[in-house]
Design a protein around this motif. Sequence first.
Motif, PDB file in Angstrom:
ATOM      1  N   ARG A  49     -13.991 -20.085  13.715  1.00 19.32           N
ATOM      2  CA  ARG A  49     -14.171 -21.148  12.820  1.00 19.32           C
ATOM      3  C   ARG A  49     -15.830 -19.582  12.408  1.00 19.32           C
ATOM      4  O   ARG A  49     -15.592 -20.022  10.550  1.00 19.32           O
ATOM      5  CB  ARG A  49     -15.898 -21.128  13.877  1.00 19.32           C
ATOM      6  CG  ARG A  49     -14.502 -22.928  14.289  1.00 19.32           C
ATOM      7  CD  ARG A  49     -15.585 -23.383  14.983  1.00 19.32           C
ATOM      8  NE  ARG A  49     -16.475 -24.590  14.391  1.00 19.32           N
ATOM      9  CZ  ARG A  49     -15.894 -25.330  14.586  1.00 19.32           C
ATOM     10  NH1 ARG A  49     -14.525 -26.342  13.854  1.00 19.32           N
ATOM     11  NH2 ARG A  49     -17.037 -25.761  13.274  1.00 19.32           N
ATOM     12  N   GLY A  56      -2.157 -20.460   0.896  1.00 18.63           N
ATOM     13  CA  GLY A  56      -2.191 -21.260  -0.570  1.00 18.63           C
ATOM     14  C   GLY A  56      -2.436 -19.623  -2.064  1.00 18.63           C
ATOM     15  O   GLY A  56      -3.460 -20.059  -2.460  1.00 18.63           O
ATOM     16  N   ALA A  57      -2.733 -18.235  -0.430  1.00 23.11           N
ATOM     17  CA  ALA A  57      -3.331 -16.944  -1.179  1.00 23.11           C
ATOM     18  C   ALA A  57      -2.411 -16.450  -0.547  1.00 23.11           C
ATOM     19  O   ALA A  57      -1.818 -15.886   0.013  1.00 23.11           O
ATOM     20  CB  ALA A  57      -4.948 -17.039  -0.655  1.00 23.11           C
ATOM     21  N   PHE A  98     -15.019 -17.381  10.652  1.00 20.64           N
ATOM     22  CA  PHE A  98     -14.305 -17.102   9.018  1.00 20.64           C
ATOM     23  C   PHE A  98     -14.046 -17.759   8.417  1.00 20.64           C
ATOM     24  O   PHE A  98     -13.081 -18.263   7.503  1.00 20.64           O
ATOM     25  CB  PHE A  98     -13.137 -16.771   9.951  1.00 20.64           C
ATOM     26  CG  PHE A  98     -13.302 -14.599   9.618  1.00 20.64           C
ATOM     27  CD1 PHE A  98     -13.916 -14.846  11.192  1.00 20.64           C
ATOM     28  CD2 PHE A  98     -12.815 -13.514   8.956  1.00 20.64           C
ATOM     29  CE1 PHE A  98     -14.259 -12.991  11.504  1.00 20.64           C
ATOM     30  CE2 PHE A  98     -12.912 -12.463   9.116  1.00 20.64           C
ATOM     31  CZ  PHE A  98     -13.447 -11.898  10.165  1.00 20.64           C
ATOM     32  N   GLY A  99     -14.713 -19.220   8.485  1.00 25.10           N
ATOM     33  CA  GLY A  99     -14.682 -20.359   7.794  1.00 25.10           C
ATOM     34  C   GLY A  99     -13.007 -21.348   8.090  1.00 25.10           C
ATOM     35  O   GLY A  99     -12.477 -21.920   7.089  1.00 25.10           O
ATOM     36  N   ARG A 137     -10.314 -24.655   9.648  1.00 25.59           N
ATOM     37  CA  ARG A 137     -11.467 -25.936   9.900  1.00 25.59           C
ATOM     38  C   ARG A 137     -10.220 -26.061  10.627  1.00 25.59           C
ATOM     39  O   ARG A 137      -8.900 -25.531  10.532  1.00 25.59           O
ATOM     40  CB  ARG A 137     -10.886 -25.840   8.481  1.00 25.59           C
ATOM     41  CG  ARG A 137     -11.148 -25.889   7.025  1.00 25.59           C
ATOM     42  CD  ARG A 137     -13.795 -25.510   7.933  1.00 25.59           C
ATOM     43  NE  ARG A 137     -13.407 -24.753   6.297  1.00 25.59           N
ATOM     44  CZ  ARG A 137     -14.954 -24.138   5.883  1.00 25.59           C
ATOM     45  NH1 ARG A 137     -15.319 -25.184   6.857  1.00 25.59           N
ATOM     46  NH2 ARG A 137     -15.142 -23.742   5.223  1.00 25.59           N
ATOM     47  N   GLU A 138     -10.434 -26.943  11.830  1.00 27.70           N
ATOM     48  CA  GLU A 138      -9.480 -27.653  12.467  1.00 27.70           C
ATOM     49  C   GLU A 138      -8.958 -28.842  12.711  1.00 27.70           C
ATOM     50  O   GLU A 138      -9.321 -29.227  11.630  1.00 27.70           O
ATOM     51  CB  GLU A 138     -10.354 -28.063  13.295  1.00 27.70           C
ATOM     52  CG  GLU A 138      -9.436 -29.062  14.467  1.00 27.70           C
ATOM     53  CD  GLU A 138     -10.495 -28.900  15.999  1.00 27.70           C
ATOM     54  OE1 GLU A 138     -11.684 -29.221  15.987  1.00 27.70           O
ATOM     55  OE2 GLU A 138      -9.605 -29.324  17.431  1.00 27.70           O
ATOM     56  N   ILE A 139      -7.395 -28.606  12.324  1.00 30.01           N
ATOM     57  CA  ILE A 139      -6.983 -29.687  11.624  1.00 30.01           C
ATOM     58  C   ILE A 139      -6.318 -30.007  12.997  1.00 30.01           C
ATOM     59  O   ILE A 139      -5.760 -29.747  14.110  1.00 30.01           O
ATOM     60  CB  ILE A 139      -5.455 -29.198  10.970  1.00 30.01           C
ATOM     61  CG1 ILE A 139      -5.019 -28.026  11.385  1.00 30.01           C
ATOM     62  CG2 ILE A 139      -6.362 -29.051   9.488  1.00 30.01           C
ATOM     63  CD1 ILE A 139      -2.979 -28.267  11.662  1.00 30.01           C
ATOM     64  N   THR A 157      -7.327 -28.477  -2.321  1.00 32.74           N
ATOM     65  CA  THR A 157      -7.026 -27.686  -3.099  1.00 32.74           C
ATOM     66  C   THR A 157      -7.454 -26.204  -2.529  1.00 32.74           C
ATOM     67  O   THR A 157      -6.956 -25.997  -1.138  1.00 32.74           O
ATOM     68  CB  THR A 157      -9.127 -26.970  -3.204  1.00 32.74           C
ATOM     69  OG1 THR A 157      -9.852 -28.643  -4.467  1.00 32.74           O
ATOM     70  CG2 THR A 157      -9.513 -26.098  -4.405  1.00 32.74           C
ATOM     71  N   PHE A 158      -6.415 -24.500  -2.806  1.00 31.69           N
ATOM     72  CA  PHE A 158      -6.297 -23.908  -2.135  1.00 31.69           C
ATOM     73  C   PHE A 158      -7.233 -22.246  -2.352  1.00 31.69           C
ATOM     74  O   PHE A 158      -7.934 -22.652  -3.464  1.00 31.69           O
ATOM     75  CB  PHE A 158      -4.865 -23.438  -2.563  1.00 31.69           C
ATOM     76  CG  PHE A 158      -4.020 -24.331  -2.238  1.00 31.69           C
ATOM     77  CD1 PHE A 158      -3.131 -24.464  -0.562  1.00 31.69           C
ATOM     78  CD2 PHE A 158      -2.981 -25.147  -3.127  1.00 31.69           C
ATOM     79  CE1 PHE A 158      -2.702 -25.546  -0.255  1.00 31.69           C
ATOM     80  CE2 PHE A 158      -2.599 -26.371  -2.250  1.00 31.69           C
ATOM     81  CZ  PHE A 158      -1.909 -26.209  -1.446  1.00 31.69           C
ATOM     82  N   PRO A 159      -7.513 -22.214  -1.487  1.00 34.59           N
ATOM     83  CA  PRO A 159      -6.867 -21.513   0.270  1.00 34.59           C
ATOM     84  C   PRO A 159      -7.342 -23.021   0.972  1.00 34.59           C
ATOM     85  O   PRO A 159      -7.822 -23.331   1.131  1.00 34.59           O
ATOM     86  CB  PRO A 159      -7.033 -20.574   0.285  1.00 34.59           C
ATOM     87  CG  PRO A 159      -8.380 -20.565  -0.159  1.00 34.59           C
ATOM     88  CD  PRO A 159      -8.464 -20.574  -0.901  1.00 34.59           C
ATOM     89  N   GLN A 160      -6.317 -23.448   1.622  1.00 32.88           N
ATOM     90  CA  GLN A 160      -7.162 -24.539   2.683  1.00 32.88           C
ATOM     91  C   GLN A 160      -6.509 -22.982   4.194  1.00 32.88           C
ATOM     92  O   GLN A 160      -5.544 -22.875   4.259  1.00 32.88           O
ATOM     93  CB  GLN A 160      -5.460 -25.070   3.111  1.00 32.88           C
ATOM     94  CG  GLN A 160      -5.942 -26.068   1.881  1.00 32.88           C
ATOM     95  CD  GLN A 160      -6.976 -27.534   2.451  1.00 32.88           C
ATOM     96  OE1 GLN A 160      -7.284 -27.341   3.649  1.00 32.88           O
ATOM     97  NE2 GLN A 160      -7.729 -27.494   1.292  1.00 32.88           N
ATOM     98  N   LYS A 161      -7.966 -22.782   4.622  1.00 36.07           N
ATOM     99  CA  LYS A 161      -8.167 -22.011   5.248  1.00 36.07           C
ATOM    100  C   LYS A 161      -7.552 -23.032   7.353  1.00 36.07           C
ATOM    101  O   LYS A 161      -8.778 -23.340   7.232  1.00 36.07           O
ATOM    102  CB  LYS A 161      -8.828 -21.626   5.958  1.00 36.07           C
ATOM    103  CG  LYS A 161      -8.909 -19.855   4.955  1.00 36.07           C
ATOM    104  CD  LYS A 161      -9.811 -19.113   4.574  1.00 36.07           C
ATOM    105  CE  LYS A 161     -10.448 -18.428   5.828  1.00 36.07           C
ATOM    106  NZ  LYS A 161     -12.073 -18.103   4.999  1.00 36.07           N
ATOM    107  N   TRP A 162      -6.494 -23.310   7.927  1.00 35.99           N
ATOM    108  CA  TRP A 162      -6.461 -24.145   8.832  1.00 35.99           C
ATOM    109  C   TRP A 162      -6.551 -23.266  10.499  1.00 35.99           C
ATOM    110  O   TRP A 162      -6.061 -22.162  10.499  1.00 35.99           O
ATOM    111  CB  TRP A 162      -5.189 -25.308   8.792  1.00 35.99           C
ATOM    112  CG  TRP A 162      -5.793 -26.124   7.737  1.00 35.99           C
ATOM    113  CD1 TRP A 162      -6.283 -25.518   7.086  1.00 35.99           C
ATOM    114  CD2 TRP A 162      -4.645 -26.818   7.448  1.00 35.99           C
ATOM    115  NE1 TRP A 162      -6.207 -27.244   6.102  1.00 35.99           N
ATOM    116  CE2 TRP A 162      -5.332 -27.760   6.623  1.00 35.99           C
ATOM    117  CE3 TRP A 162      -3.337 -27.416   7.405  1.00 35.99           C
ATOM    118  CZ2 TRP A 162      -3.743 -28.924   5.782  1.00 35.99           C
ATOM    119  CZ3 TRP A 162      -2.453 -28.323   7.058  1.00 35.99           C
ATOM    120  CH2 TRP A 162      -3.321 -28.363   6.826  1.00 35.99           C
ATOM    121  N   SER A 198      -5.438 -12.288   1.887  1.00 35.18           N
ATOM    122  CA  SER A 198      -6.047 -12.642   2.928  1.00 35.18           C
ATOM    123  C   SER A 198      -5.167 -12.529   3.706  1.00 35.18           C
ATOM    124  O   SER A 198      -5.629 -12.671   5.507  1.00 35.18           O
ATOM    125  CB  SER A 198      -4.889 -14.099   2.303  1.00 35.18           C
ATOM    126  OG  SER A 198      -3.864 -13.536   1.543  1.00 35.18           O
TER     127      SER A 198
END
Lengths: 445, 445
Positions: free
Chosen positions: A31, A128-129, A33-34, A36-38, A94-99, A134
């Motif tokens: 978290r 997306g990166a 590093f930003g 996000r939970e999915i 919107t990318f990047p998506q960090k999941w 990345s």
Amino acid sequence: MLQPLRGFRDFYPETMAARRKMFDRMIGAVRKFGFREIDTPSVEGLELFKLKSGPDIVEETFSFVDKGGREVTLIPELTPSVARMISARRKVLTFPQKWYSLGKMWRYEEPQSGRLREFYQLNVDIFGADNIESDAEIIAVGIEIMKALGIENEIMIKISHRQLMQGILECMGVQNVEEAMHIIDRKDKIGAEEFKRQILAVGIREELLDKLMELLSFRKEFTKEAIAEIKGAVENMLPFSSKRRDVQEMTPGFSAALHAAEKLEKLSSYLKLYEVENYCALDLGLVRGLSYYTGIVFECFDKQGAFRAIFGGGRYDNLIELFGDMKIPAVGFAIGDAVVEQVLRKSGKWYPEKLETDFFVAFTNQDFYPLAVRIAKMLRNQGFSVEIDLLKRNLEKQFKYADRVGARRVIIIGDEELKEGKVRIKNMETGEQETMDLKNLLPEG
Amino acid sequence: MLQPLRGFRDFYPETMAARRKMFDRMIGAVRKFGFREIDTPSVEGLELFKLKSGPDIVEETFSFVDKGGREVTLIPELTPSVARMISARRKVLTFPQKWYSLGKMWRYEEPQSGRLREFYQLNVDIFGADNIESDAEIIAVGIEIMKALGIENEIMIKISHRQLMQGILECMGVQNVEEAMHIIDRKDKIGAEEFKRQILAVGIREELLDKLMELLSFRKEFTKEAIAEIKGAVENMLPFSSKRRDVQEMTPGFSAALHAAEKLEKLSSYLKLYEVENYCALDLGLVRGLSYYTGIVFECFDKQGAFRAIFGGGRYDNLIELFGDMKIPAVGFAIGDAVVEQVLRKSGKWYPEKLETDFFVAFTNQDFYPLAVRIAKMLRNQGFSVEIDLLKRNLEKQFKYADRVGARRVIIIGDEELKEGKVRIKNMETGEQETMDLKNLLPEG
């Protein structure tokens, strides 16, 4: 006595308390590093996994035909589900998506050390990166997890680049690179002699066999110098890469390998920025079995090599296209709970399997139950975890229970103190006791 | 485009952020009462559920024959698994054991509002305490969850006691009480006429039918007075409970009903201590379909009756014995995610579906990437969540991204400020900007 199924686990409160600490630390690192939970379904159509891994995947999954006649499976891994999700919203995201997600997965295989039929897996991906920045962030977050767990000095991350070894193999005469990579992946299993036989059979020039063996056992600190060495080795391939020995033209294999080495060079300088280069090794023997990787690949091991990989991952830029109509680059890794726990235990970093409670409210007389409830209520309102005696036990047994639940403080409602409008408070860590006026404890009266 | 299976859900980061808040609040409430997390397998032998619910359960479960030829199922509920766990360690566990877990469950049924094929359920149970004190604590923790979610004024908990209605039915002439309870449970579904026909068929004396209808629609605030009213009604049954009308002997049914009423009386006074009595109603029409309940039963509804039950539970003192050889009393409830979310949304208490980030580090020139990584690293080490640009975007696009991830502050590394050894920091909530010396931000140089 009824048992859990083989390869499945029950977790009682004490063990779970330790596991929760492990999970919290892992997630905390991610978290920061930003990421996000999915969350994804635990059951998916089997075709999703066949799409990625081919029909053989069925053998290794808890798959079945549901009551509606559809072939479904308990998910054996997360990637196809997140690829499906990314693909479904590719036009609006919107990318990047960090999941990230932490969830259960299931594999139908013989349970063994570090490998169970039901396990937890933390998945961390950037979608997306398509760049080394990345890649570096993904490796940095993996190491951040190890730091959060306190085992960063017990581990080593082997890094390579899929196109580096592929390019070298092409230069060495291999036609079917996939097959050669597959043979390399099984190298330790099949033994040196069988390996040589098989790898020669896919086209390695005999005079280059020793060179290949040398490269495959190349493992050095992940430094500029080590990469320069590999670059040199690739450049030495140039005479072999050309179809005409007299003209040194660059074949696709040669330039891919050189390009990969340059990417690793950049990665090395970025990992230095994150100050994590010391945890990394350049290891050309690492190919990772999964053919969908397209760029960097990495695996994290305990240094002593006592356990399976702690985590593994890489770049997979062509996978998401399989689930939709758009190519979306991706890099990520997955980390299971079982091996992490093994490493934590072995290094003495496993968490105490004990409960924690802020307050236990004891009382010597059932008449004091109403007061106990009121005190507990007030403390809970302040955010504390509080238990009161529910079994009308004597004080000795109440203290025994308070001890079992790791109560930091016990509030004792007893006849004598109560006559003076007081209760006793015992600090269970120091053993110190004090009395307190009830009207201070319950100011509202 | 590939979709999740029907009745299964994908959760993207924004929605998941809201769901995580919901889950955290629910768990926070439970932990304050000293409940401990446990974890069970998601797949169990089907016999476990047949033991509790009979063979028909198979129809409603995701059950299948695994590759080893064993009948297994995705768990449709938690109780059999925890009963198995309690039973397995019954000789070494200290009681009470207060357990919770939040996990996925699966039911093979037609997906509809508030009812999905895959759902999350929080289970909360006290094992090994057979008294009203634990009944009161269970109800109090249920209401504490509603308070933590901010919907305590939207809900009402209907409470009854299994033996109260059972005893009344016996007094009224019913032989097969189970069957009568089953008919009462379906009362609203089958309609008044059909209900009367069926209930008379199981032995209710015709002259008592109106009295029964009156009792079944009894719902009042959970006060001493309401319970006294019911006690009076039970006492009026005495003439009917005796086989010989001239001698008023107490039949088992009569004394069970009276005893149940007294327990509810005690419960009422305890709920007052917890200051939750206003959220509770005495409702004799509540029987809960599951026949394994042995004491209090309760269900929490939204006051407007717009949705299914938010949670439901009760005391089940005879269940654990089915899984072992020891009778261990238990009381608990289960609360699913779907209806809670519906109530939260309807009452305007649903959480914002947006991401949160402490810092985004923007930079105007790729040369500043190393500095961006260093600043991000320093902030992460302090526990902040930090993202940096990974896509070499222009500043406008970086701000757009920072906005999407809910960044509270953006640190901008730009040419001009950097010449003076400074960076800009923008507060995204207020729009205020300030500059800061790099040497203050990165004191280690």
